[in-house]
Design an enzyme around this catalytic site. Sequence first.
Site, mmCIF file in Angstrom:
data_model
loop_
_atom_site.group_PDB
_atom_site.id
_atom_site.type_symbol
_atom_site.label_atom_id
_atom_site.label_comp_id
_atom_site.label_asym_id
_atom_site.label_seq_id
_atom_site.Cartn_x
_atom_site.Cartn_y
_atom_site.Cartn_z
ATOM 1 N N LYS A 173 0.957 -1.192 -0.015
ATOM 2 C CA LYS A 173 -0.084 -0.200 0.252
ATOM 3 C C LYS A 173 0.901 1.056 -0.047
ATOM 4 C CE LYS A 173 -4.596 0.589 0.206
ATOM 5 N NZ LYS A 173 -5.274 -0.261 -0.685
ATOM 6 N N GLY A 196 -23.943 3.777 1.158
ATOM 7 C CA GLY A 196 -22.784 4.230 0.202
ATOM 8 C C GLY A 196 -23.350 4.365 -1.395
ATOM 9 N N TYR A 197 -23.104 5.486 -1.877
ATOM 10 C CA TYR A 197 -23.550 5.376 -3.386
ATOM 11 C C TYR A 197 -22.302 6.195 -4.203
ATOM 12 C CZ TYR A 197 -27.012 4.673 -6.724
ATOM 13 O OH TYR A 197 -27.927 4.218 -7.972
ATOM 14 N N GLY A 198 -21.246 5.712 -4.043
ATOM 15 C CA GLY A 198 -19.852 5.934 -4.973
ATOM 16 C C GLY A 198 -19.842 4.891 -5.988
ATOM 17 N N ASN A 199 -18.708 4.729 -6.502
ATOM 18 C CA ASN A 199 -18.338 3.832 -7.352
ATOM 19 C C ASN A 199 -19.095 2.327 -7.167
ATOM 20 O OD1 ASN A 199 -16.941 1.507 -8.738
ATOM 21 N ND2 ASN A 199 -16.528 3.158 -10.029
ATOM 22 N N ALA A 200 -18.677 1.828 -6.085
ATOM 23 C CA ALA A 200 -19.059 0.485 -5.865
ATOM 24 C C ALA A 200 -20.725 0.183 -5.598
ATOM 25 C CB ALA A 200 -18.220 -0.200 -4.584
#
EC number: 1.4.1.3
Length: 420
Positions: free
Chosen positions: A105, A220-224
């Site tokens: 990382k 959660g309503y991001g990309n994923a």
Amino acid sequence: MVEQDPFEIAVKQLERAAQHMKISEEALEFLKRPQRIVEVTIPVEMDDGSVKVFTGFRVQYNWARGPTKGGIRWHPEETLSTVKALAAWMTWKTAVMDLPYGGGKGGIIVDPKKLSDREKERLARGYIRAVYDIISPYEDIPAPDVYTNPQIMAWMMDEYETIARRKTPAFGIITGKPLSIGGSLGRNEATARGASYTIREAAKVLGWDGLKGKTIAIQGYGNAGYYLAKIMSEDYGMKVVAVSDSKGGIYNPDGLNADEVLKWKREHGSVKDFPGATNISNEELLELDVDVLAPAAIEEVITKKNADNIKAKIVAEVANGPVTPEADEILFEKGILQIPDFLCNAGGVTVSYFEWVQNITGYYWTLEEVRERLDKKMTKAFYDVYNTAKEKNIHMRDAAYVVAVQRVYQAMLDRGWVKH
């Protein structure tokens, strides 16, 4: 808010897994430490002519199974402890998926919202110059992460090639690149697509007759989160009854249209007040009476305080670390099937691996081929973990650790790094 030190949590999870398997003391001691930690100083010329100095990290946690793999995060509150913990989790994630990688990382302490595009480019290139000696397509392969994207990966790859004075397969030095320079089809949807395969298999082991008409709530309503809503409704016929973002959520028992909600969020800055839906809080969303709950936002949202109120039959951890260890126990006792984060969200790193394979071989796959291969990988990993959980009567997270740690331990034994 995260209360515990992230790396301490990572070590505790490892120790807990060790109780369910045969592993030597020396190997466990080895696995509690990263193999390499690099801290770099990056001077960047700002648009006004001044020079600002940034601190960056790269942690290569364990390379027993192959080159280390993991994203580069740009965050104003980045810490070495967080980077170490995420590098450890990447080690287990690549191992549970049986990818020929170790875990790594990277991070830079920076608020990217305060940088112009030109400043971002100079920072990206400066970081690669600083870590050039420890990364390569066969040693450590970075990727996008928090606040980094394909454009930043493109600048980084270009800088690497400039220093190395060679082109392909230097393409394989970084994954998550734009399609025009060696990116893979299916990368955008990969995390959600991978999660969808694990939800499908979880439904099978629970004896459900498919997913059609079943309900799902997504935090959660991001990309994923968006892609999961789209895939579960369009490909599996599920009803997406609730979604949320950091400002709040919406609920409609008849189901929500993923694309329309995304359009609303882009226009209004949040999913809240979506026509035909009722506004709910993030806390209420988690406790809805649904078949599947997918926390796809931040860590530590299901805790000992609310775990008793979770009504879903399947909890699919699309986010990293959304369930605390105390809550794990409560969900297990309630008979809820948990798909642990580093299995559930491993579609991203798996398609990153596919991208690297395509770069190295110079042969590119169709979207159908990417999805088919991802399905095989995710399905096998799901049953590796599920069967271990059943056999040892432990919950899915512990089982995922046992599968992953056993594979890394075996590689260390075979290399002669540790003894039985």
